[in-house]
Write a protein that holds these residues in place. Structure first.
Motif, mmCIF file in Angstrom:
data_model
loop_
_atom_site.group_PDB
_atom_site.id
_atom_site.type_symbol
_atom_site.label_atom_id
_atom_site.label_comp_id
_atom_site.label_asym_id
_atom_site.label_seq_id
_atom_site.Cartn_x
_atom_site.Cartn_y
_atom_site.Cartn_z
ATOM 1 N N UNK A 16 27.805 -41.533 8.497
ATOM 2 C CA UNK A 16 26.487 -40.892 8.544
ATOM 3 C C UNK A 16 25.377 -41.796 8.005
ATOM 4 N N UNK A 17 25.572 -42.351 6.828
ATOM 5 C CA UNK A 17 24.525 -43.197 6.224
ATOM 6 C C UNK A 17 24.274 -44.461 7.039
ATOM 7 N N UNK A 18 25.345 -45.055 7.575
ATOM 8 C CA UNK A 18 25.180 -46.263 8.393
ATOM 9 C C UNK A 18 24.399 -45.958 9.668
ATOM 10 N N UNK A 19 24.676 -44.810 10.273
ATOM 11 C CA UNK A 19 23.966 -44.424 11.492
ATOM 12 C C UNK A 19 22.486 -44.208 11.176
ATOM 13 N N UNK A 20 22.208 -43.476 10.091
ATOM 14 C CA UNK A 20 20.806 -43.243 9.699
ATOM 15 C C UNK A 20 20.087 -44.569 9.441
ATOM 16 N N UNK A 21 20.752 -45.473 8.758
ATOM 17 C CA UNK A 21 20.159 -46.776 8.448
ATOM 18 C C UNK A 21 19.880 -47.564 9.725
ATOM 19 N N UNK A 22 20.825 -47.535 10.655
ATOM 20 C CA UNK A 22 20.625 -48.226 11.937
ATOM 21 C C UNK A 22 19.433 -47.666 12.689
ATOM 22 N N UNK A 23 19.263 -46.361 12.657
ATOM 23 C CA UNK A 23 18.134 -45.717 13.329
ATOM 24 C C UNK A 23 16.826 -46.184 12.696
ATOM 25 N N UNK A 24 16.781 -46.189 11.375
ATOM 26 C CA UNK A 24 15.550 -46.590 10.677
ATOM 27 C C UNK A 24 15.212 -48.055 10.939
ATOM 28 N N UNK A 25 16.217 -48.914 10.914
ATOM 29 C CA UNK A 25 15.995 -50.341 11.151
ATOM 30 C C UNK A 25 15.503 -50.569 12.581
ATOM 31 N N UNK A 26 16.067 -49.832 13.520
ATOM 32 C CA UNK A 26 15.729 -50.007 14.942
ATOM 33 C C UNK A 26 14.371 -49.424 15.310
ATOM 34 N N UNK A 27 13.839 -48.560 14.442
ATOM 35 C CA UNK A 27 12.546 -47.920 14.714
ATOM 36 C C UNK A 27 12.523 -47.236 16.072
ATOM 37 N N UNK A 28 13.555 -46.459 16.323
ATOM 38 C CA UNK A 28 13.672 -45.735 17.586
ATOM 39 C C UNK A 28 12.692 -44.568 17.639
ATOM 40 N N UNK A 29 12.383 -44.142 18.837
ATOM 41 C CA UNK A 29 11.587 -42.928 18.990
ATOM 42 C C UNK A 29 12.418 -41.761 18.455
ATOM 43 N N UNK A 30 11.787 -40.646 18.244
ATOM 44 C CA UNK A 30 12.503 -39.480 17.715
ATOM 45 C C UNK A 30 13.618 -39.050 18.653
ATOM 46 N N UNK A 31 13.297 -38.963 19.930
ATOM 47 C CA UNK A 31 14.301 -38.548 20.908
ATOM 48 C C UNK A 31 15.455 -39.545 20.953
ATOM 49 N N UNK A 32 15.137 -40.834 20.955
ATOM 50 C CA UNK A 32 16.184 -41.856 20.957
ATOM 51 C C UNK A 32 16.988 -41.838 19.654
ATOM 52 N N UNK A 33 16.349 -41.467 18.557
ATOM 53 C CA UNK A 33 17.058 -41.352 17.278
ATOM 54 C C UNK A 33 18.109 -40.252 17.353
ATOM 55 N N UNK A 34 17.726 -39.111 17.915
ATOM 56 C CA UNK A 34 18.669 -37.993 18.066
ATOM 57 C C UNK A 34 19.813 -38.404 18.984
ATOM 58 N N UNK A 35 19.491 -39.036 20.105
ATOM 59 C CA UNK A 35 20.525 -39.475 21.057
ATOM 60 C C UNK A 35 21.461 -40.495 20.418
ATOM 61 N N UNK A 36 20.882 -41.439 19.677
ATOM 62 C CA UNK A 36 21.703 -42.468 19.035
ATOM 63 C C UNK A 36 22.653 -41.841 18.011
ATOM 64 N N UNK A 37 22.129 -40.915 17.212
ATOM 65 C CA UNK A 37 22.971 -40.259 16.208
ATOM 66 C C UNK A 37 24.180 -39.607 16.875
ATOM 67 N N UNK A 38 23.944 -38.823 17.912
ATOM 68 C CA UNK A 38 25.049 -38.129 18.566
ATOM 69 C C UNK A 38 25.948 -39.072 19.343
ATOM 70 N N UNK A 39 25.383 -40.094 19.932
ATOM 71 C CA UNK A 39 26.203 -41.077 20.651
ATOM 72 C C UNK A 39 27.210 -41.708 19.694
ATOM 73 N N UNK A 40 26.733 -42.106 18.521
ATOM 74 C CA UNK A 40 27.627 -42.743 17.548
ATOM 75 C C UNK A 40 28.695 -41.752 17.035
ATOM 76 N N UNK A 41 28.264 -40.520 16.752
ATOM 77 C CA UNK A 41 29.216 -39.526 16.266
ATOM 78 C C UNK A 41 30.271 -39.205 17.322
ATOM 79 N N UNK A 42 29.826 -39.039 18.557
ATOM 80 C CA UNK A 42 30.756 -38.691 19.637
ATOM 81 C C UNK A 42 31.718 -39.842 19.914
ATOM 82 N N UNK A 43 31.237 -41.066 19.851
ATOM 83 C CA UNK A 43 32.146 -42.209 20.028
ATOM 84 C C UNK A 43 33.202 -42.234 18.926
ATOM 85 N N UNK A 44 32.799 -41.925 17.717
ATOM 86 C CA UNK A 44 33.742 -41.821 16.594
ATOM 87 C C UNK A 44 34.787 -40.757 16.901
ATOM 88 N N UNK A 45 34.338 -39.595 17.378
ATOM 89 C CA UNK A 45 35.253 -38.505 17.691
ATOM 90 C C UNK A 45 36.191 -38.872 18.840
#
Length: 193
Positions: A65-94
């Motif tokens: 969780x923290x690594x994903x949040x950090x990656x989002x902040x570093x990448x300066x993604x749009x809000x929508x892309x931030x949500x997509x990235x978070x779930x993409x990473x979680x789903x890949x983990x699953x």
């Protein structure tokens, strides 16, 4: 290249597998020691109790969780892309470790266990608050409609993803989780642009 997994981590992974195979009620120290082919003493060398093992499993569940949040902040993604990235990473983990999804579907059961429930609730609330944060940010940036309730949209997104994970587990992992989850997320976000 060989990867070293500590005894403690193997015990946690075994506990997660047991929860996935037998449900929360099937988890016992006896089942862990049987599957790991270790003594009770070895188990208790690493964990004081079954509760400690479950807390370790929850840590394992939320470890990215923290690594994903950090990656989002570093990448300066749009809000929508931030949500997509978070779930993409979680789903890949699953998808890479399907047994871990057992912890997604038993969160309500864990709520009734004292320390375990607190940690489970904290993980759930942290994820929910993160998604809500990105929704609020998206509303301020004009990416998402401002007439929507951020908490309701968060519930819709998290509830949909949770439902898909439950269906995936019940189908014995018989459909592409990432494709279904990301398509659903895309449809939801499109409705609220």
């Amino acid at each position: 290249m060989k990867f070293f997994i500590s005894r403690k981590e193997r015990i946690i992974l075994t506990a997660i597998e047991i929860i996935s195979d037998l449900g929360f009620q099937g988890l016992s120290t006896k089942e862990i020691t049987r599957r790991q082919e270790i003594s009770d003493g070895t188990l208790y060398k690493h964990f004081k109790s079954k509760e400690d093992i479950i807390l370790g499993a929850l840590d394992y569940y939320a470890k990215f969780d923290d690594s994903i949040k950090e990656s989002i902040e570093i990448s300066r993604l749009s809000s929508e892309d931030s949500i997509k990235f978070f779930f993409k990473m979680m789903i890949e983990y699953y998808e890479n470790y399907p047994a871990i999804t057992a912890l997604v579907v038993i969160q309500e059961t864990l709520e009734h266990e004292r320390n375990i429930g607190e940690k489970s609730k904290r993980i759930f609330n942290d994820r929910s608050n993160l998604i809500m944060h990105y929704i609020e940010k998206g509303k301020k940036a004009g990416e998402l409609r401002t007439d929507i309730d951020s908490e309701v949209l968060t519930d819709i997104i998290l509830g949909s993803i949770r439902e898909i994970i439950l269906k995936w587990r019940m189908s014995k992992f018989n459909f592409p989780l990432k494709e279904r989850a990301m398509n659903t997320l895309e449809i939801i976000l499109k409705l609220y642009r």
